[in-house]
Design a protein around this motif. Structure first.
Motif, PDB file in Angstrom:
ATOM      1  N   PRO A 131       0.792  -1.093  -0.123  1.00  0.00           N
ATOM      2  CA  PRO A 131      -0.348  -0.233   0.190  1.00  0.00           C
ATOM      3  C   PRO A 131       0.867   1.367   0.216  1.00  0.00           C
ATOM      4  O   PRO A 131       0.135   2.301   1.022  1.00  0.00           O
ATOM      5  N   TRP A 132       2.204   1.053  -0.510  1.00  0.00           N
ATOM      6  CA  TRP A 132       2.717   2.433  -0.599  1.00  0.00           C
ATOM      7  C   TRP A 132       3.234   2.521  -1.488  1.00  0.00           C
ATOM      8  O   TRP A 132       3.560   1.155  -1.567  1.00  0.00           O
ATOM      9  N   TYR A 133       4.476   3.211  -2.224  1.00  0.00           N
ATOM     10  CA  TYR A 133       5.269   3.540  -3.471  1.00  0.00           C
ATOM     11  C   TYR A 133       6.704   4.501  -3.085  1.00  0.00           C
ATOM     12  O   TYR A 133       6.746   4.391  -1.639  1.00  0.00           O
ATOM     13  N   SER A 168      -1.472   5.266  -2.932  1.00  0.00           N
ATOM     14  CA  SER A 168      -2.691   6.584  -3.585  1.00  0.00           C
ATOM     15  C   SER A 168      -2.715   8.010  -3.879  1.00  0.00           C
ATOM     16  O   SER A 168      -2.704   8.324  -4.871  1.00  0.00           O
ATOM     17  N   GLN A 169      -1.074   8.206  -2.853  1.00  0.00           N
ATOM     18  CA  GLN A 169      -0.173   9.714  -3.530  1.00  0.00           C
ATOM     19  C   GLN A 169       0.568   9.557  -5.196  1.00  0.00           C
ATOM     20  O   GLN A 169       0.247  10.605  -6.240  1.00  0.00           O
ATOM     21  N   TRP A 170       1.008   8.481  -4.747  1.00  0.00           N
ATOM     22  CA  TRP A 170       1.180   8.083  -6.154  1.00  0.00           C
ATOM     23  C   TRP A 170       0.838   7.938  -7.462  1.00  0.00           C
ATOM     24  O   TRP A 170       1.606   8.478  -8.270  1.00  0.00           O
ATOM     25  N   ARG A 171      -0.415   7.161  -7.254  1.00  0.00           N
ATOM     26  CA  ARG A 171      -1.276   6.828  -8.298  1.00  0.00           C
ATOM     27  C   ARG A 171      -2.333   8.531  -8.730  1.00  0.00           C
ATOM     28  O   ARG A 171      -2.025   8.823  -9.646  1.00  0.00           O
ATOM     29  N   GLU A 173      -0.095  10.816  -8.598  1.00  0.00           N
ATOM     30  CA  GLU A 173       0.559  11.856  -9.410  1.00  0.00           C
ATOM     31  C   GLU A 173       0.558  11.053 -10.665  1.00  0.00           C
ATOM     32  O   GLU A 173       1.049  11.803 -11.778  1.00  0.00           O
ATOM     33  N   MET A 174       0.936  10.047 -10.910  1.00  0.00           N
ATOM     34  CA  MET A 174       0.732   9.025 -12.207  1.00  0.00           C
ATOM     35  C   MET A 174      -0.736   9.695 -12.588  1.00  0.00           C
ATOM     36  O   MET A 174      -0.215  10.006 -14.279  1.00  0.00           O
ATOM     37  N   ALA A 175      -1.279  10.103 -12.343  1.00  0.00           N
ATOM     38  CA  ALA A 175      -3.369  10.332 -13.006  1.00  0.00           C
ATOM     39  C   ALA A 175      -2.681  11.473 -13.458  1.00  0.00           C
ATOM     40  O   ALA A 175      -3.236  11.316 -15.154  1.00  0.00           O
ATOM     41  N   LYS A 176      -1.907  12.601 -13.022  1.00  0.00           N
ATOM     42  CA  LYS A 176      -2.486  13.840 -13.520  1.00  0.00           C
ATOM     43  C   LYS A 176      -0.809  13.605 -14.517  1.00  0.00           C
ATOM     44  O   LYS A 176      -1.550  14.431 -15.953  1.00  0.00           O
TER      45      LYS A 176
END
Length: 187
Positions: A131-133, A168-171, A173-176
């Motif tokens: 659950p983390w990056y 979720s934070q990394w995701r 960032e990637m979506a953006k």
């Protein structure tokens, strides 16, 4: 998800189609969905279609005709995602009990993986996302024997690595970065 395409399946040439079929159906619970022959420039090729999902006719295609002697295997890895950390640990115990060689449990910080070769030396990665990056690449051996402390040990290790943050934070960032909706698609 980006519009247009999503990954669907993988096909590979093999030299012992029966051995590979047995490996993928027996160990990884793939089902043969079809089989047959197609003509080719070097003669007919046997094909075996395999899937673990009734919505996908095939996720893996085995095709006869791989030369027995290759200087270099161009397949780096074939990755299968586990539905839980417990499933991954159970598979590790299964692989060890079957006496398979070169079974390597690794943490990448953001995932935990088991690497194991199939009968023709194609490297499989069986993995579970954490659950983390953390920044990649990163790989260190991990002990999967003590399941009671595994998640705690994985998180303690990951927190020491560059880029640690919630997945979720990394995701987001990637979506953006990809220009897609930041709400996780159900597809």
């Amino acid at each position: 998800m980006r519009q247009g395409f999503s990954f669907s399946h993988f096909g590979m040439f093999v030299h012992d189609i029966s051995a590979l079929e047995s490996f993928y159906t027996g160990l990884l619970d793939f089902t043969v969905t079809d089989r047959g022959q197609l003509p080719g420039p070097q003669g007919p090729r046997d094909l075996v279609f395999l899937s673990r999902n009734p919505d996908e006719h095939h996720q893996l295609v085995l095709i006869s005709g791989r030369p027995k002697e290759l200087e270099f295997n161009p397949i780096n890895q074939i990755s299968l995602k586990a539905d839980s950390l417990e499933t991954l640990c159970l598979m590790y115990r299964t692989l060890k009990s079957k006496g398979l060689q070169n079974v390597s449990p690794i943490t990448h910080g953001n995932a935990v993986s088991i690497y194991v070769p199939d009968p023709e030396g194609n490297r499989l990665e069986l993995y579970f996302d954490l659950p983390w990056y953390v920044s990649q690449p990163m790989a260190v051996p991990v002990d999967l024997e003590d399941g009671a402390t595994l998640m705690k040990r994985l998180e303690e290790h990951a927190r020491e690595l560059p880029g640690f943050r919630p997945r979720s934070q990394w995701r987001e960032e990637m979506a953006k970065k990809m220009g897609v909706d930041s709400v996780k698609s159900s597809l």
